[in-house]
Write a protein that holds these residues in place. Sequence first.
Motif, PDB file in Angstrom:
ATOM      1  N   PRO A 161     -10.274 -33.380 -44.262  1.00  0.00           N
ATOM      2  CA  PRO A 161     -10.802 -33.114 -42.763  1.00  0.00           C
ATOM      3  C   PRO A 161     -11.829 -32.056 -42.622  1.00  0.00           C
ATOM      4  O   PRO A 161     -12.570 -32.050 -41.502  1.00  0.00           O
ATOM      5  CB  PRO A 161      -9.489 -32.356 -42.303  1.00  0.00           C
ATOM      6  CG  PRO A 161      -8.214 -33.168 -43.387  1.00  0.00           C
ATOM      7  CD  PRO A 161      -9.026 -33.360 -44.478  1.00  0.00           C
ATOM      8  N   VAL A 162     -12.239 -31.314 -43.693  1.00  0.00           N
ATOM      9  CA  VAL A 162     -13.304 -30.478 -43.274  1.00  0.00           C
ATOM     10  C   VAL A 162     -14.533 -31.014 -43.287  1.00  0.00           C
ATOM     11  O   VAL A 162     -15.568 -30.564 -42.898  1.00  0.00           O
ATOM     12  CB  VAL A 162     -13.160 -29.440 -44.652  1.00  0.00           C
ATOM     13  CG1 VAL A 162     -13.711 -30.275 -45.965  1.00  0.00           C
ATOM     14  CG2 VAL A 162     -14.249 -28.279 -44.415  1.00  0.00           C
ATOM     15  N   VAL A 163     -14.744 -32.486 -43.800  1.00  0.00           N
ATOM     16  CA  VAL A 163     -16.015 -32.996 -43.700  1.00  0.00           C
ATOM     17  C   VAL A 163     -16.306 -33.152 -42.063  1.00  0.00           C
ATOM     18  O   VAL A 163     -17.741 -32.993 -41.853  1.00  0.00           O
ATOM     19  CB  VAL A 163     -15.828 -34.721 -44.115  1.00  0.00           C
ATOM     20  CG1 VAL A 163     -17.309 -35.338 -43.899  1.00  0.00           C
ATOM     21  CG2 VAL A 163     -15.806 -34.472 -45.709  1.00  0.00           C
ATOM     22  N   TRP A 164     -15.563 -33.213 -41.142  1.00  0.00           N
ATOM     23  CA  TRP A 164     -15.937 -33.708 -39.753  1.00  0.00           C
ATOM     24  C   TRP A 164     -16.434 -32.370 -39.120  1.00  0.00           C
ATOM     25  O   TRP A 164     -17.542 -32.310 -38.645  1.00  0.00           O
ATOM     26  CB  TRP A 164     -14.759 -33.885 -39.111  1.00  0.00           C
ATOM     27  CG  TRP A 164     -13.961 -35.214 -39.599  1.00  0.00           C
ATOM     28  CD1 TRP A 164     -12.884 -35.435 -40.198  1.00  0.00           C
ATOM     29  CD2 TRP A 164     -14.737 -36.648 -39.601  1.00  0.00           C
ATOM     30  NE1 TRP A 164     -12.485 -36.704 -40.839  1.00  0.00           N
ATOM     31  CE2 TRP A 164     -13.825 -37.357 -40.387  1.00  0.00           C
ATOM     32  CE3 TRP A 164     -15.850 -37.011 -39.345  1.00  0.00           C
ATOM     33  CZ2 TRP A 164     -14.170 -38.733 -40.636  1.00  0.00           C
ATOM     34  CZ3 TRP A 164     -16.255 -38.327 -39.672  1.00  0.00           C
ATOM     35  CH2 TRP A 164     -15.411 -39.312 -40.169  1.00  0.00           C
ATOM     36  N   PRO A 165     -15.786 -30.946 -39.124  1.00  0.00           N
ATOM     37  CA  PRO A 165     -16.772 -29.909 -38.679  1.00  0.00           C
ATOM     38  C   PRO A 165     -17.844 -29.691 -39.567  1.00  0.00           C
ATOM     39  O   PRO A 165     -18.711 -28.997 -39.173  1.00  0.00           O
ATOM     40  CB  PRO A 165     -15.669 -28.839 -39.052  1.00  0.00           C
ATOM     41  CG  PRO A 165     -14.596 -29.267 -39.757  1.00  0.00           C
ATOM     42  CD  PRO A 165     -14.493 -30.679 -39.795  1.00  0.00           C
ATOM     43  N   ALA A 166     -17.819 -30.053 -40.829  1.00  0.00           N
ATOM     44  CA  ALA A 166     -19.168 -29.794 -41.800  1.00  0.00           C
ATOM     45  C   ALA A 166     -20.349 -30.440 -41.224  1.00  0.00           C
ATOM     46  O   ALA A 166     -21.488 -29.955 -40.860  1.00  0.00           O
ATOM     47  CB  ALA A 166     -18.806 -29.884 -43.103  1.00  0.00           C
ATOM     48  N   ALA A 167     -20.133 -31.658 -40.914  1.00  0.00           N
ATOM     49  CA  ALA A 167     -20.985 -32.567 -40.250  1.00  0.00           C
ATOM     50  C   ALA A 167     -21.564 -31.935 -38.868  1.00  0.00           C
ATOM     51  O   ALA A 167     -22.786 -32.086 -38.762  1.00  0.00           O
ATOM     52  CB  ALA A 167     -20.491 -34.121 -40.212  1.00  0.00           C
ATOM     53  N   LEU A 168     -20.615 -31.644 -38.150  1.00  0.00           N
ATOM     54  CA  LEU A 168     -21.159 -31.184 -36.647  1.00  0.00           C
ATOM     55  C   LEU A 168     -21.708 -29.829 -36.832  1.00  0.00           C
ATOM     56  O   LEU A 168     -22.833 -29.691 -36.233  1.00  0.00           O
ATOM     57  CB  LEU A 168     -19.874 -30.935 -36.108  1.00  0.00           C
ATOM     58  CG  LEU A 168     -19.231 -32.217 -35.441  1.00  0.00           C
ATOM     59  CD1 LEU A 168     -17.750 -31.909 -34.588  1.00  0.00           C
ATOM     60  CD2 LEU A 168     -20.050 -33.040 -34.309  1.00  0.00           C
ATOM     61  N   GLY A 169     -21.426 -29.131 -37.972  1.00  0.00           N
ATOM     62  CA  GLY A 169     -22.212 -27.735 -38.150  1.00  0.00           C
ATOM     63  C   GLY A 169     -23.509 -27.899 -38.610  1.00  0.00           C
ATOM     64  O   GLY A 169     -24.429 -27.313 -38.408  1.00  0.00           O
TER      65      GLY A 169
END
Length: 303
Positions: A130-138
């Motif tokens: 799940p951390v991939v999604w906020p990382a991509a947005l970041g």
Amino acid sequence: MTRTQANAVMLTVAVIWGLAFVPQAWGMADMGPMAFTGLRFALGALVVAPLAWREHRQTAQAEAAAPGPALPGGLWLWMSALGVLIFAGAGMQQMGLLSTSVTNAGFLTGLYVPLVPILGWWFFKRAPHPVVWPAALGCLLGTWLLAGAKQVEIAAGDWWVIASCIPWALHITLVGWVAERWNAPYRLACVQFAMCSALGLATAWWLEPLSWSAIQAAAGAIAYTGLISVGVGYTAQVVAQRYTHPADAAIILSSETVFAALFGALLMGDRLSLLGWAGCSLILVCIVAAQWVPLVWRRGATA
């Protein structure tokens, strides 16, 4: 080689690749991006060729006696496809360096890291952490800050580098899958480099002027990026990744963005605003988080 030694080798590779952005930019003063890409990967292929030949002689009999799993469409098709992806990534990155800074190019190239688990989910049904999604947005937010937090103000060169992240991410996603079915890393690297070189030189012959005087003027930049960055860097990566965890490798190699900014400042006088440094920092944090958080999660679950 121990895991610590392998990680030290990977850090050296990150320094080599970070520094390579500077001669890549210098080379554009004398020749077009496609010619530069074709020539440097030709040198890289020549560096790896003796290792590939030795590997072929050592493993030919064993492969004939016990062939590995078949690749759909054949091995040469996949090696050629990987070479096309390298050409697309390197060529677009080189196009970007015509009109963006070394610092911007280094950090924007790192955007491929959050893309890799997303593409793995798409192709191989491996759900990303799940951390991939906020990382991509970041990373997207960091790119906006790097551009100065303005609307539609990202330079053309930045867009080229951003676009290059797609073939880079595709290559990283697929090369592991091919390597699992054909244990010949040096031959795989050599064919990929040769394919990239052929495509680059063919495109340059069609679109760009090229002369012997231009090659002589850019010889230093071609030599470093071809012999050291492609030949030594990629080969060292192949060797070291046999002894370290893939997540360790991804985190360490992502530090090339920091070294690109450092060498851009020291050798080319690159300077960023506070917003630009905030964007770079956010991109780097997201790149590391996309690899480090899943690694810690898996270790905790195992314990």
